[in-house]
Design a protein around this motif. Structure first.
Motif, short mmCIF file in Angstrom:
data_model
loop_
_atom_site.label_atom_id
_atom_site.label_comp_id
_atom_site.label_asym_id
_atom_site.label_seq_id
_atom_site.Cartn_x
_atom_site.Cartn_y
_atom_site.Cartn_z
N UNK A 148 0.80 -1.22 0.00
CA UNK A 148 0.00 0.00 0.00
C UNK A 148 0.83 1.26 0.00
N UNK A 149 2.07 1.19 0.44
CA UNK A 149 2.87 2.42 0.38
C UNK A 149 3.87 2.41 -0.77
N UNK A 150 4.23 1.23 -1.28
CA UNK A 150 5.32 1.16 -2.25
C UNK A 150 4.86 0.97 -3.69
N UNK A 151 3.65 0.49 -3.87
CA UNK A 151 3.16 0.29 -5.24
C UNK A 151 2.38 1.53 -5.67
N UNK A 152 2.86 2.19 -6.69
CA UNK A 152 2.15 3.33 -7.26
C UNK A 152 1.85 2.98 -8.70
N UNK A 153 0.65 2.46 -8.91
CA UNK A 153 0.33 1.92 -10.24
C UNK A 153 0.26 3.01 -11.29
N UNK A 154 -0.05 4.24 -10.87
CA UNK A 154 -0.22 5.31 -11.85
C UNK A 154 1.08 6.04 -12.17
N UNK A 155 2.21 5.57 -11.66
CA UNK A 155 3.48 6.28 -11.86
C UNK A 155 3.92 6.25 -13.32
N UNK A 156 4.43 7.37 -13.80
CA UNK A 156 4.98 7.47 -15.16
C UNK A 156 6.38 6.85 -15.22
N UNK A 157 6.74 6.39 -16.39
CA UNK A 157 8.06 5.78 -16.56
C UNK A 157 9.16 6.79 -16.85
N UNK A 158 8.80 8.03 -17.21
CA UNK A 158 9.82 9.02 -17.58
C UNK A 158 10.69 8.49 -18.71
N UNK A 159 11.98 8.78 -18.63
CA UNK A 159 12.88 8.28 -19.67
C UNK A 159 13.44 6.91 -19.32
N UNK A 160 12.94 6.34 -18.21
CA UNK A 160 13.49 5.07 -17.73
C UNK A 160 12.60 3.90 -18.12
#
Lengths: 233, 233
Positions: A148-160
């Motif tokens: 619940x604190x470490x998974x951010x499903x909506x996070x963008x990948x950026x250039x990585x």
């Protein structure tokens, strides 16, 4: 507030990677390769990991042990930008926008799979998979991975963005036989991921890579990686 | 290998939480509460965050600044077990099986949303959401959150299941009016999450909590949290 803080090594990583060269720059692409977190004397206490077995994954906070930052005045201790290998080594990004080892505090974080907590005659070890850290890496902290604190499903990948540009590997059977059986599949996978630095990709010179107890020599020929020698270290 | 490693503060957290009491023990439950990562002089360089805007989320590696570990011989610097508030404060777990601040190296990691990179007259700041860190917390590192290495969808929750036991909050309008408008909704949310330590839950004594520029006083009455006073700090 004090600007300097001291941290203590609590454990050491024991892994098949005897040198930085060859370690996949992306974690968890090499399946099945185990490594061990071995606790130091002061922290070698089963109570300190009580309950950790309830978690399938853990965070390691560790130090880039093979990264010597030149601290002389001509070479300041850190540089604001680095050239990520992923971007070909030509483009500069801010050090805080990368996971580069060359950073003000050479701290790394890795989420790894916890396979087993082992107590061998009083020596406590965590058997993990997916760490891909250099043998001898200092471990400063171990924390449970908490969805619940470490998974951010909506996070963008950026250039990585994750890339898996596998290449063909030719590993003659007589040479492969010199590698301990449990390390053969992971080794082939590491070679498929192309261990060369981006800067070296145009060079035709032979490469060497230490892995477990052997030195692997290989060349690149017609887009394939060809293993030419395996020698005991 | 050297067992001691020095790390330097690169930035400081500026947040609405002026004391540890009241900070949600679970991150990201309080939506809309912004805080700022303010870079220190040596690291106040826009080049160091070049490209960070491509990422929606970042990791902060920080220090538990309000956790004074007694280093005298009678009280060793760390204890192998802690009593997680989540488990009611009675059950002991290994320190490495928790995210407790009382650990050998008081390092914390938090994934937060990056809202904006701001440069105000030469002072570089990251505006973030979801940090829930104490004002003044030292920041040691900033890294991009990278989905392919940081998201482990199959991870078990262990004993750290997310809980959201909201309680009813009674906040009289005249008292709420004393709180800056932008902080009203987050403050109510923080109170709904029940800021009391598990150890204090049986006590009927009034509680105080500093938040932004006010001191909030409240009591528990018939299972509800009732705000009784709001005073300027």
């Amino acid at each position: 507030m004090n600007d300097i803080h001291e941290i203590r090594q609590v454990a050491v990583m024991r892994s098949a990677f005897k040198q930085k060269y060859g370690i996949p720059r992306q974690p968890r692409l090499v399946q099945g390769l185990k490594s061990e977190v071995v606790f130091g004397d002061e922290f070698n206490n089963p109570d300190a990991v009580r309950g950790l077995e309830e978690f399938s994954h853990i965070w390691l906070i560790w130090g880039f042990s093979d990264t010597k930052i030149d601290m002389t005045e001509e070479h300041p201790a850190w540089k604001p930008t680095v050239r990520p290998p992923r971007l070909g080594g030509d483009i500069r990004k801010g050090v805080f926008a990368t996971r580069s080892p060359y950073r003000p505090n050479s701290l790394g974080i890795s989420a790894v799979k916890l396979l087993e907590i082992r107590d061998d005659n009083g020596q406590l070890r965590l058997i993990v998979e997916g760490a891909d850290l250099l043998d001898g890496t200092p471990i400063y902290d171990i924390k449970p991975y908490i969805p619940y604190s470490d998974i951010i499903t909506e996070a963008d990948e950026g250039f990585a963005k994750s890339i898996d540009n596998s290449i063909d590997v030719e590993f003659p059977d007589d040479l492969l036989a010199k590698v301990d059986e449990e390390f053969r599949a992971p080794l082939i996978r590491i070679l498929e991921l192309d261990p060369r630095d981006a800067y070296d990709r145009d060079s035709a010179k032979p490469c060497k890579m230490a892995f477990v107890n052997v030195d692997i020599e290989f060349v690149f020929r017609d887009g394939r990686l060809v293993v030419t020698a395996v020698n005991e270290l």
